[in-house]
Design a protein around this motif. Structure first.
Motif, PDB file in Angstrom:
ATOM      1  N   SER A 114       0.828  -1.201  -0.014  1.00 38.93           N
ATOM      2  CA  SER A 114       0.070  -0.014   0.061  1.00 38.93           C
ATOM      3  C   SER A 114       0.918   1.304   0.116  1.00 38.93           C
ATOM      4  O   SER A 114       0.527   2.398  -0.792  1.00 38.93           O
ATOM      5  CB  SER A 114      -0.906  -0.007   1.243  1.00 38.93           C
ATOM      6  OG  SER A 114      -1.709  -1.290   1.322  1.00 38.93           O
ATOM      7  N   GLN A 122       2.054   2.040  -3.304  1.00 36.72           N
ATOM      8  CA  GLN A 122       1.240   2.621  -4.340  1.00 36.72           C
ATOM      9  C   GLN A 122       0.787   4.139  -3.823  1.00 36.72           C
ATOM     10  O   GLN A 122       0.464   4.901  -4.550  1.00 36.72           O
ATOM     11  CB  GLN A 122       0.074   1.775  -4.528  1.00 36.72           C
ATOM     12  CG  GLN A 122       0.216   0.325  -4.960  1.00 36.72           C
ATOM     13  CD  GLN A 122      -1.039  -0.522  -5.551  1.00 36.72           C
ATOM     14  OE1 GLN A 122      -2.138   0.051  -4.895  1.00 36.72           O
ATOM     15  NE2 GLN A 122      -0.901  -1.291  -6.025  1.00 36.72           N
ATOM     16  N   TYR A 134       5.081   5.395  -5.777  1.00 31.25           N
ATOM     17  CA  TYR A 134       4.654   5.646  -7.310  1.00 31.25           C
ATOM     18  C   TYR A 134       4.390   6.793  -7.591  1.00 31.25           C
ATOM     19  O   TYR A 134       5.106   7.413  -8.619  1.00 31.25           O
ATOM     20  CB  TYR A 134       3.497   4.363  -7.599  1.00 31.25           C
ATOM     21  CG  TYR A 134       3.383   4.230  -9.038  1.00 31.25           C
ATOM     22  CD1 TYR A 134       4.301   3.500  -9.810  1.00 31.25           C
ATOM     23  CD2 TYR A 134       2.643   5.137  -9.787  1.00 31.25           C
ATOM     24  CE1 TYR A 134       4.306   3.341 -11.098  1.00 31.25           C
ATOM     25  CE2 TYR A 134       2.536   5.039 -11.158  1.00 31.25           C
ATOM     26  CZ  TYR A 134       3.435   4.170 -11.836  1.00 31.25           C
ATOM     27  OH  TYR A 134       3.390   4.105 -12.989  1.00 31.25           O
ATOM     28  N   PRO A 135       3.585   7.504  -7.145  1.00 37.35           N
ATOM     29  CA  PRO A 135       3.207   9.021  -7.341  1.00 37.35           C
ATOM     30  C   PRO A 135       4.606   9.865  -7.148  1.00 37.35           C
ATOM     31  O   PRO A 135       4.702  10.655  -8.065  1.00 37.35           O
ATOM     32  CB  PRO A 135       2.064   9.501  -6.349  1.00 37.35           C
ATOM     33  CG  PRO A 135       1.764   8.282  -5.841  1.00 37.35           C
ATOM     34  CD  PRO A 135       2.731   7.004  -5.946  1.00 37.35           C
ATOM     35  N   ASP A 157      -5.043  -3.465  -7.438  1.00 37.77           N
ATOM     36  CA  ASP A 157      -4.972  -2.063  -6.547  1.00 37.77           C
ATOM     37  C   ASP A 157      -4.868  -2.835  -5.365  1.00 37.77           C
ATOM     38  O   ASP A 157      -5.863  -3.374  -4.793  1.00 37.77           O
ATOM     39  CB  ASP A 157      -6.095  -1.388  -6.637  1.00 37.77           C
ATOM     40  CG  ASP A 157      -6.269  -0.064  -5.892  1.00 37.77           C
ATOM     41  OD1 ASP A 157      -5.313  -0.217  -5.042  1.00 37.77           O
ATOM     42  OD2 ASP A 157      -6.906   0.771  -6.180  1.00 37.77           O
ATOM     43  N   ILE A 217      -4.752  -1.323  -2.513  1.00 36.95           N
ATOM     44  CA  ILE A 217      -5.593  -0.381  -1.485  1.00 36.95           C
ATOM     45  C   ILE A 217      -6.889  -0.526  -1.574  1.00 36.95           C
ATOM     46  O   ILE A 217      -7.757  -0.888  -0.774  1.00 36.95           O
ATOM     47  CB  ILE A 217      -5.090   1.013  -1.500  1.00 36.95           C
ATOM     48  CG1 ILE A 217      -3.508   1.049  -0.939  1.00 36.95           C
ATOM     49  CG2 ILE A 217      -5.923   1.782  -0.586  1.00 36.95           C
ATOM     50  CD1 ILE A 217      -2.647   2.127  -1.743  1.00 36.95           C
ATOM     51  N   GLY A 270      -2.361  -0.560 -10.052  1.00 37.97           N
ATOM     52  CA  GLY A 270      -1.828   0.301  -9.057  1.00 37.97           C
ATOM     53  C   GLY A 270      -3.211   0.902  -8.455  1.00 37.97           C
ATOM     54  O   GLY A 270      -4.369   0.624  -8.579  1.00 37.97           O
ATOM     55  N   HIS A 271      -2.800   1.822  -7.671  1.00 38.85           N
ATOM     56  CA  HIS A 271      -3.902   2.815  -6.933  1.00 38.85           C
ATOM     57  C   HIS A 271      -4.082   4.129  -7.536  1.00 38.85           C
ATOM     58  O   HIS A 271      -4.914   4.982  -7.073  1.00 38.85           O
ATOM     59  CB  HIS A 271      -3.442   2.835  -5.380  1.00 38.85           C
ATOM     60  CG  HIS A 271      -4.722   3.407  -4.635  1.00 38.85           C
ATOM     61  ND1 HIS A 271      -5.907   2.827  -4.773  1.00 38.85           N
ATOM     62  CD2 HIS A 271      -4.626   4.367  -3.717  1.00 38.85           C
ATOM     63  CE1 HIS A 271      -6.648   3.411  -3.833  1.00 38.85           C
ATOM     64  NE2 HIS A 271      -5.848   4.633  -3.386  1.00 38.85           N
ATOM     65  N   CYS A 272      -3.159   4.497  -8.303  1.00 34.27           N
ATOM     66  CA  CYS A 272      -3.193   5.949  -8.895  1.00 34.27           C
ATOM     67  C   CYS A 272      -3.273   5.883 -10.131  1.00 34.27           C
ATOM     68  O   CYS A 272      -2.210   6.444 -11.035  1.00 34.27           O
ATOM     69  CB  CYS A 272      -1.742   6.758  -8.172  1.00 34.27           C
ATOM     70  SG  CYS A 272      -2.002   6.599  -6.400  1.00 34.27           S
TER      71      CYS A 272
END
Lengths: 327, 276
Positions: free
Chosen positions: A54, A57, A61-62, B219, B221, B246-248
Motif C-alpha cells: 500500500s 502505491q 509510485y506517485p 490495486d 489499497i 496500482g492505486h493511482c
C-alpha cells in the motif's frame, strides 16, 4: 550488470512503470534469500509485505512519477522466509534507450530502525503522558472550582445562620442573646476608654389589651412597626433589640444623658404620633447612662427602674435613672 | 468568509467552461496529483482543485483535531468550497478517500452534485468476514500507518519545534514546499486513522447521485472486490475496469483515466463533445 554494482554494499533494483523487477543485484538477492530467476520479471509486491504494498502505491509510485526521484524513504521488504527487512531507499527515474527505468538503491537499517522505533515509542509515551497530565490538571481544576463554590455556599450558609442566631425573627432587630452580648462588650469597651454609654429600655403601654382586643396578628404588626421606628431612629453604631414580648432596648454607644434623653423623647413622640389603625399606641422608656464601675447588670437594672417609674407616673413618658437618684 | 475558505483550502480555479468539475485528491496528497489529468478538462469545464486542511498549501492553522477526527469534517470542507464558489450540479472527481469524502458530501446536499466519479474508492478497508472483504487486517493497517509515521519529512521540524523550539530550518522548509505529500506528522496520522479505520458502508446505500467507479487492476489499497461491492451497492453506478494497475491511475495512466471519464461523460451528457 556491472560486477562492482552486483556486489556493492547496497541493494540495487530496477523497476519498470508497471512495477515489474527488471534487474536486481546479488547483494539484495542475498538479503532477501531469493535467486535471480525467482524474482526476475515478477511484480515488486513479491518482496513487499502488505503494508509496504500500500505504501508503495500511495507514496513511492506517485512520487517517482511526479518528481522523478524518491529520497530517504523508509519501507519494509519481505524475504523469501517472510521476514520483514526494514530498508532505507533512494530512487531515480532514468531513461535508457528510450525506456523508463525506476532505479532504486537500498540499505538495510535494522539498527537505525530499532533506534527510531525506540524514539517513536518514547514520543508516544510522552504524548500519552502529556495528555494524561492535561486531563488530570483539568480534573483538578474542576475539583478546585467545585470546592471553592462549596466553600462559598458554606460561608453564605454560615452568614445566614449567624444572622438567624442573633436576630429576632418578627422585628428583624437583634434578639435578647445578642443584646446581652453587645451590652456586655460595650460596657467593657466604654469603661476602658472612659467613655459614656446609654441604654434605653422600652415597653409598649397596655400591650396586653391590644392583643386581647385586636388579636395577635395586630399585636405582631405593632411590634413590627415599632421595630421599624427603632431601626429608623438608630444611628450607625446604635443597637436596637427586642428582648421580650413587648420589651425593646436600644444601646447608645458614646452617648451622654442629654443626648440619650433627646433620642428617647424623639422615639416616644414618634410612636405617639404614628398612625396605628387603632386607639393610640404609646410607649414608656427608661434611660440609664453608664457610671464608672458599671457592669451590664447595674446599668440594665437602673434603666429598668427608670422604666418602672415611667410606667408608674402614667406611661407615655421618658425617665432617666439619674433623675431618680437625686429624688 | 468566502475568501477565507478559498485560502484555507488552497482552492484554484481554471478552465473555459461553465460546468464545474471539482477534483478531490486521495489520502495524504495534494492537488498536484491531478496535474496530468485535470488540465485536459479545462477546455469544456470550470476545473476546481483544492487541498485538504493539513495537506499541501492549505492553511495549517485551520486544522482542528476534533473537526477532522472523521471524514465528515473533510466533507464539510467540500460543502464550504461549493458554497464559496456558488457551485451547482458539480461533477465531482475523487480519488481514493477523496471519493468517499465526496460521497458523504453528496448525501448531505444531493442537489449540489450531478455526478460522482470515484477512482479507487473503498468504503471500508478492514475485512469484515464473512460478507465483506476490504483487503486489510487491522495489523496491516497499523503497520501501514507506522510506516507513514517513519517517513514524514516533517518529523525533524516537528521535533525541533517541540523540543528545541527552533523556529525554522530553511533547508527543511524548502523540502516541505516541494513535497506534495503529508508533511505534518500529527495531522497526517489523524487523517490516516480517519481514512483507513472508517467504515462508510452504510453511507454507500444513501447515495442518490449517479456515479462512475474507475477500478484499477492489481490495486493493493482498493481491491477489485471492493469496486464490485461499491457498484453493487450504489443506487445508480457504472463500473469501468481499467487496464491501469496500482492505486493511482491518474498518475500512472493519465490517458486511460481521461479517456474513461470522457467516455462516461459523453454517454451521460447530451451536448458535451469530447476532443479526446
Amino acid at each position: 550488470m556491472d560486477e562492482q554494482l552486483n556486489v556493492a554494499p547496497c541493494g540495487y533494483l530496477s523497476l519498470d512503470d508497471e512495477g515489474a523487477i527488471l534487474e536486481i543485484n546479488e547483494t539484495l538477492l542475498g538479503l532477501l534469500g531469493y535467486n535471480f530467476h525467482e524474482v526476475q520479471g515478477r511484480h515488486i509486491n513479491l518482496i513487499l509485505p502488505i503494508a509496504s504494498r500500500s505504501f508503495y502505491q500511495l507514496y513511492f509510485y506517485p512520487m517517482i512519477r511526479l518528481q522523478n526521484k524518491v529520497e530517504e524513504m523508509y519501507i519494509s521488504l519481505k524475504s523469501k522466509t517472510e521476514q520483514d527487512i526494514p530498508i532505507l531507499l533512494n530512487a531515480f527515474r532514468n531513461e535508457r534507450d528510450g525506456k523508463m527505468f525506476n532505479d532504486c538503491v537500498c540499505v538495510p537499517m535494522k539498527r537505525r530502525y530499532e533506534y527510531e522505533q525506540a524514539l517513536l515509542a518514547v514520543k508516544r509515551e510522552t504524548d500519552t503522558r502529556n495528555k494524561m497530565k492535561k486531563k488530570q490538571i483539568a480534573e483538578l481544576d474542576l475539583l478546585r472550582h467545585e470546592l471553592e463554590s462549596k466553600q462559598n455556599e458554606l460561608l453564605e450558609l454560615n452568614k445566614k445562620l449567624q444572622k438567624l442566631a442573633v436576630t429576632d425573627e418578627l422585628t428583624d432587630l437583634k434578639n435578647r442573646r445578642s443584646l446581652q452580648e453587645n451590652l456586655s462588650l460595650n460596657v467593657t469597651l466604654h469603661s476602658e476608654r472612659f467613655q459614656t454609654l446609654s441604654l434605653l429600655l422600652i415597653d409598649i403601654d397596655y400591650f396586653k389589651n391590644i392583643n386581647d382586643n385586636f388579636g395577635h396578628m395586630m399585636g405582631d404588626n405593632v411590634l413590627r412597626e415599632l421595630g421599624k421606628i427603632l431601626k429608623d431612629e438608630s444611628r450607625k453604631d446604635d443597637i436596637a433589640a427586642r428582648y421580650g414580648g413587648e420589651e425593646f432596648a436600644v444601646i447608645l454607644p458614646n452617648t451622654n444623658k442629654s443626648e440619650a434623653l433627646k433620642i428617647a423623647e424623639r422615639i416616644r413622640s414618634r410612636v405617639e404620633k404614628a398612625n396605628w389603625d387603632m386607639p393610640n399606641i404609646t410607649i414608656s422608656i427608661g434611660v440609664a447612662t453608664s457610671l464608672s464601675g458599671d457592669t451590664e447588670n447595674t446599668l440594665q437594672s437602673r434603666a429598668d427602674r427608670a422604666l418602672y417609674v415611667s410606667k408608674n407616673r402614667g406611661r407615655n413618658q421618658v425617665t432617666h435613672a439619674n433623675d431618680l437618684v437625686h429624688k | 468568509m468566502n475568501q477565507n475558505i478559498l485560502i484555507r483550502n488552497n482552492v484554484n480555479v481554471a478552465g473555459r467552461g461553465t460546468k464545474a468539475m471539482l477534483f478531490a485528491p486521495g489520502f495524504g496528497c495534494d492537488q498536484n496529483m491531478w496535474r496530468l489529468v485535470a488540465s485536459f478538462f479545462e477546455e469544456h469545464f470550470r476545473v476546481i482543485l483544492f487541498d485538504y486542511v493539513g495537506s499541501g498549501k492549505s492553511d495549517y492553522n485551520a486544522y482542528s483535531p476534533s473537526k477532522y477526527r472523521d471524514l465528515k469534517g473533510y466533507a464539510q470542507d467540500i460543502h464550504d468550497i461549493c458554497a464559496a464558489l456558488e457551485l451547482k450540479d458539480v461533477i465531482f472527481v475523487g480519488h481514493s478517500v477523496g471519493a468517499v469524502i465526496g460521497m458523504l458530501a453528496s448525501i448531505q446536499e444531493p442537489d449540489r452534485f450531478e455526478q460522482l466519479i470515484m477512482i479507487g474508492p473503498s468504503p471500508c478497508y478492514l475485512n469484515d468476514p464473512p460478507n465483506y472483504s476490504g483487503g486489510f487486517e487491522r495489523e496491516d493497517l497499523e503497520a501501514l500507518i507506522d510506516m507513514m509515521e517513519m517517513n514524514y519529512i516533517g518529523w525533524a521540524n516537528y521535533l525541533s519545534q517541540v523540543i528545541m523550539k527552533n523556529p525554522e530550518r530553511p533547508e527543511l522548509s524548502k523540502e516541505l514546499e516541494e513535497s506534495f505529500c503529508s508533511t505534518d506528522p500529527t495531522v497526517a496520522r489523524q487523517f490516516a486513522i480517519a481514512t483507513f479505520f472508517s467504515d462508510n458502508r452504510e453511507d454507500v446505500l444513501k447515495v442518490t447521485v449517479p456515479s462512475l467507479i474507475l477500478q484499477c487492476s492489481d490495486d493493493a489499497i482498493a481491491p477489485i472486490e471492493v469496486g464490485r461491492y461499491m457498484h453493487r451497492t450504489l443506487s445508480e453506478s457504472t463500473l469501468y475496469l481499467m487496464e491501469a494497475t496500482g492505486h493511482c491511475p491518474h498518475v500512472s495512466h493519465p490517458e486511460e483515466t481521461v479517456r474513461l471519464i470522457n467516455k462516461y461523460l459523453t454517454t451521460t451528457f447530451a451536448g458535451y463533445t469530447s476532443n479526446g
